[in-house]
Design a protein around this motif. Sequence first.
Motif, PDB file in Angstrom:
ATOM      1  N   LEU A   7       0.840  -1.205   0.000  1.00  0.00           N
ATOM      2  CA  LEU A   7       0.000   0.000   0.000  1.00  0.00           C
ATOM      3  C   LEU A   7       0.872   1.250   0.000  1.00  0.00           C
ATOM      4  O   LEU A   7       0.581   2.241  -0.686  1.00  0.00           O
ATOM      5  N   LEU A   8       1.957   1.220   0.761  1.00  0.00           N
ATOM      6  CA  LEU A   8       2.834   2.379   0.813  1.00  0.00           C
ATOM      7  C   LEU A   8       3.481   2.624  -0.540  1.00  0.00           C
ATOM      8  O   LEU A   8       3.623   3.773  -0.987  1.00  0.00           O
ATOM      9  N   GLU A   9       3.864   1.539  -1.204  1.00  0.00           N
ATOM     10  CA  GLU A   9       4.475   1.705  -2.525  1.00  0.00           C
ATOM     11  C   GLU A   9       3.469   2.283  -3.512  1.00  0.00           C
ATOM     12  O   GLU A   9       3.824   3.102  -4.365  1.00  0.00           O
ATOM     13  N   GLN A  10       2.231   1.858  -3.365  1.00  0.00           N
ATOM     14  CA  GLN A  10       1.189   2.423  -4.234  1.00  0.00           C
ATOM     15  C   GLN A  10       1.069   3.927  -4.014  1.00  0.00           C
ATOM     16  O   GLN A  10       0.985   4.708  -4.959  1.00  0.00           O
ATOM     17  N   LEU A  11       1.084   4.314  -2.747  1.00  0.00           N
ATOM     18  CA  LEU A  11       0.998   5.743  -2.433  1.00  0.00           C
ATOM     19  C   LEU A  11       2.189   6.493  -3.005  1.00  0.00           C
ATOM     20  O   LEU A  11       2.063   7.561  -3.602  1.00  0.00           O
ATOM     21  N   GLU A  12       3.363   5.902  -2.803  1.00  0.00           N
ATOM     22  CA  GLU A  12       4.585   6.570  -3.263  1.00  0.00           C
ATOM     23  C   GLU A  12       4.580   6.760  -4.771  1.00  0.00           C
ATOM     24  O   GLU A  12       5.124   7.734  -5.294  1.00  0.00           O
ATOM     25  N   SER A  13       3.920   5.846  -5.463  1.00  0.00           N
ATOM     26  CA  SER A  13       3.869   5.995  -6.927  1.00  0.00           C
ATOM     27  C   SER A  13       2.964   7.149  -7.322  1.00  0.00           C
ATOM     28  O   SER A  13       3.008   7.637  -8.448  1.00  0.00           O
ATOM     29  N   GLN A  14       2.131   7.588  -6.389  1.00  0.00           N
ATOM     30  CA  GLN A  14       1.236   8.717  -6.646  1.00  0.00           C
ATOM     31  C   GLN A  14       1.673   9.962  -5.884  1.00  0.00           C
ATOM     32  O   GLN A  14       0.857  10.821  -5.581  1.00  0.00           O
ATOM     33  N   ASN A  15       2.938  10.021  -5.548  1.00  0.00           N
ATOM     34  CA  ASN A  15       3.433  11.126  -4.738  1.00  0.00           C
ATOM     35  C   ASN A  15       3.196  12.491  -5.394  1.00  0.00           C
ATOM     36  O   ASN A  15       3.725  12.764  -6.461  1.00  0.00           O
ATOM     37  N   PRO A  16       2.390  13.346  -4.782  1.00  0.00           N
ATOM     38  CA  PRO A  16       2.112  14.650  -5.385  1.00  0.00           C
ATOM     39  C   PRO A  16       3.236  15.655  -5.164  1.00  0.00           C
ATOM     40  O   PRO A  16       3.214  16.749  -5.715  1.00  0.00           O
ATOM     41  N   THR A  17       4.213  15.309  -4.355  1.00  0.00           N
ATOM     42  CA  THR A  17       5.294  16.249  -4.045  1.00  0.00           C
ATOM     43  C   THR A  17       6.640  15.580  -4.271  1.00  0.00           C
ATOM     44  O   THR A  17       7.301  15.147  -3.329  1.00  0.00           O
ATOM     45  N   PRO A  18       7.074  15.461  -5.519  1.00  0.00           N
ATOM     46  CA  PRO A  18       8.342  14.780  -5.792  1.00  0.00           C
ATOM     47  C   PRO A  18       9.560  15.573  -5.346  1.00  0.00           C
ATOM     48  O   PRO A  18      10.661  15.059  -5.289  1.00  0.00           O
ATOM     49  N   ASP A  19       9.351  16.864  -5.011  1.00  0.00           N
ATOM     50  CA  ASP A  19      10.485  17.693  -4.602  1.00  0.00           C
ATOM     51  C   ASP A  19      10.212  18.380  -3.274  1.00  0.00           C
ATOM     52  O   ASP A  19      10.189  19.623  -3.194  1.00  0.00           O
ATOM     53  N   PRO A  20      10.013  17.626  -2.237  1.00  0.00           N
ATOM     54  CA  PRO A  20       9.625  18.194  -0.946  1.00  0.00           C
ATOM     55  C   PRO A  20      10.628  19.182  -0.375  1.00  0.00           C
ATOM     56  O   PRO A  20      10.253  20.118   0.312  1.00  0.00           O
ATOM     57  N   THR A  21      11.928  18.977  -0.630  1.00  0.00           N
ATOM     58  CA  THR A  21      12.892  19.888  -0.028  1.00  0.00           C
ATOM     59  C   THR A  21      12.868  21.262  -0.682  1.00  0.00           C
ATOM     60  O   THR A  21      13.414  22.224  -0.133  1.00  0.00           O
TER      61      THR A  21
END
Lengths: 408, 247
Positions: B86-100
């Motif tokens: 489930l976490l990997e699924q979420l990560e594949s939909q990450n809306p913030t690829p550049d959080p820093t």
Amino acid sequence: MASLTMVDLVGCASTSSNASLDRYLWRKTLHSSVSQRAHGVRRSGKLVTCRLDSARCRSISTKSADTLPNGTPEMLLNVKRGQISLGTVFDVVADDLLILNQNLKSIVGAENPVLMSAAEQIFGAGGKRMRPALVFLVSRATAQMSGLKELTTNHRRLAEIIEMIHTASLIHDDVLDESDLRRGKETVHQLYGTRVAVLAGDFMFAQSSWYLANLENLEVIKLISQVIKDFASGEIKQASSLFDCDVKLEEYLIKSYYKTASLVAASTKGSAIFSGVDSSVAESMFEYGKNLGLSFQVVDDILDFTQSAEQLGKPAGSDLAKGNLTAPVIFALEKEPKLRDIIESEFVEEGSLQDAIDLVQRCGGIQRAQELAKEKAVAAIQNLECLPRGSFRSALEEIVLYNLERIE
Amino acid sequence: MATLVKLVQPPCPMAFTHQPWQQQQAKFGELQRFRLINPMKAAAQSSSPSSVEVSQIKENLYQALQGINRGIFGTTSGKKSEIQELLEQLESQNPTPDPTLNLHKVDGCWKLIYSTISIMGAKRTKLGLRDFITLGDLFQIIDVAESKAVNVMKFNVKGLNLLNGQLAIVASFNIDSKSRVTITYRESTITPDQLMNVFQKNYELLLSIFNPEGWLELTYVDDEMRIGRDQKGNIFVLERSEERTDL
């Protein structure tokens, strides 16, 4: 299924006690009644030879058998079924135990009807009265040495005190372990609730302290008080090392001493003190009690692995499940690192507890624990050498063997 | 000082495609479930085609996390795999690829809802976390202005007058890449003193479990949830928290 084991106890270091043991066991064979499955009055023997020098040891046993009127070495080696019954072992002190039972019920029950029922429950059936029996046997054996004609009131009181302390600890243990059954009957806290169980245990600890003080023997008072302290130390030690795979055999033996052997050793030494024998004899009796107690605990720990749930009255491997790592596990951990991971995971995976139990058996953990139990048994029997030969000393030897029989 | 959660997010970068207003309204309804809904933000997010999917995955995740006490005291490998997926699924939909580059998104107070760090076996016994002490909530307060992160572990001691206390570990962080930071341990405190006495003997052990030192990859960040993977291979899943933690 149990067989009388001729434990080749002392190896070749001291053949005298070995020979005396054989002769004693032959006498028992001729005189005592046996279970239906045995042939006539012959009891079977299975020589368990020592690691040191098996051939020589076997021949020594055979030699002593030759000197007996009715036996051949072959009978020792033939495996026929027989059984040491504690009932017969305790025959010689049966009257003492009867008086003890009556006294115990009146001491505990006198105060309060609820306590009386709880006392009935716990003192009723089931208890082997092994500790008081040890007190009486050692008392009588040592009394012979000091010329005492009969057991003193102190001896009897000591036996009652010991059994009260033992019972109180069992009642509290059952509360802590949340056990429903003890010796096939419901536990005190299951029947009457935790409050009554805690109070009943406290009451018995308190009563025994009072009787102990009234014995007015400082050495015995210190001896027994130490035991109550040791009980607590043992529990704490155990609780603080749950799931700790680095636990060493030495620590396990110390914990087992606190929890089990301490009381037995205090019983046997106390009896000797009240018989007025030499302090060296009293020390030997302490060592006998200690080695017997340790042997007993190791056997209990083995049975937790080898017996079924019905036999145990609780699920098998419950020690392991709780994280209490006993002798078989400690030995197995030395051989099998995989076992460590399973234990560290606290058996959260389905079937991992059974895997661990299987691993312990496959790595010879049970065998090495059996050797440890035998080692302590050998030491215990050696400690009896200062006692005069007779039915009391023999009974003390048989208790050691009875214990080992449980794992044969 | 801990920074309180800002309820109203500043305007976000236009990383999402626009959708007709009606569609946005429908999706907004679905997101109502989560506490800190910012209408503007929700509208912006709901314009992404995958936001329905994300909320479904999150729902599945919360379902999977039921009853396992954040996974810290032992989970079956089956459950671990389920959550991992489930976490990997979420990560594949990450809306913030550049959080820093958008540190305001990680600023504030977060609460741990799942981690692969585990306190079991002898460690758990030694720390008294079996019968004696209970591990309460774990918070992480990130102060972007000071490049500081404080991990707060709450403890509750039965008996001892129901003593409540906490371990606070202060660390500073440096930006490594657009999604990775390096964390450096600064100091730690246990309050109150009575709790310190309890942990005195095993302080090193306690620190070794909760020490955040090393790099941390921020693999998923949105308004409510954050996923991080650290140098030791651990996963941390946190949700935004309104709770004040007094440091």
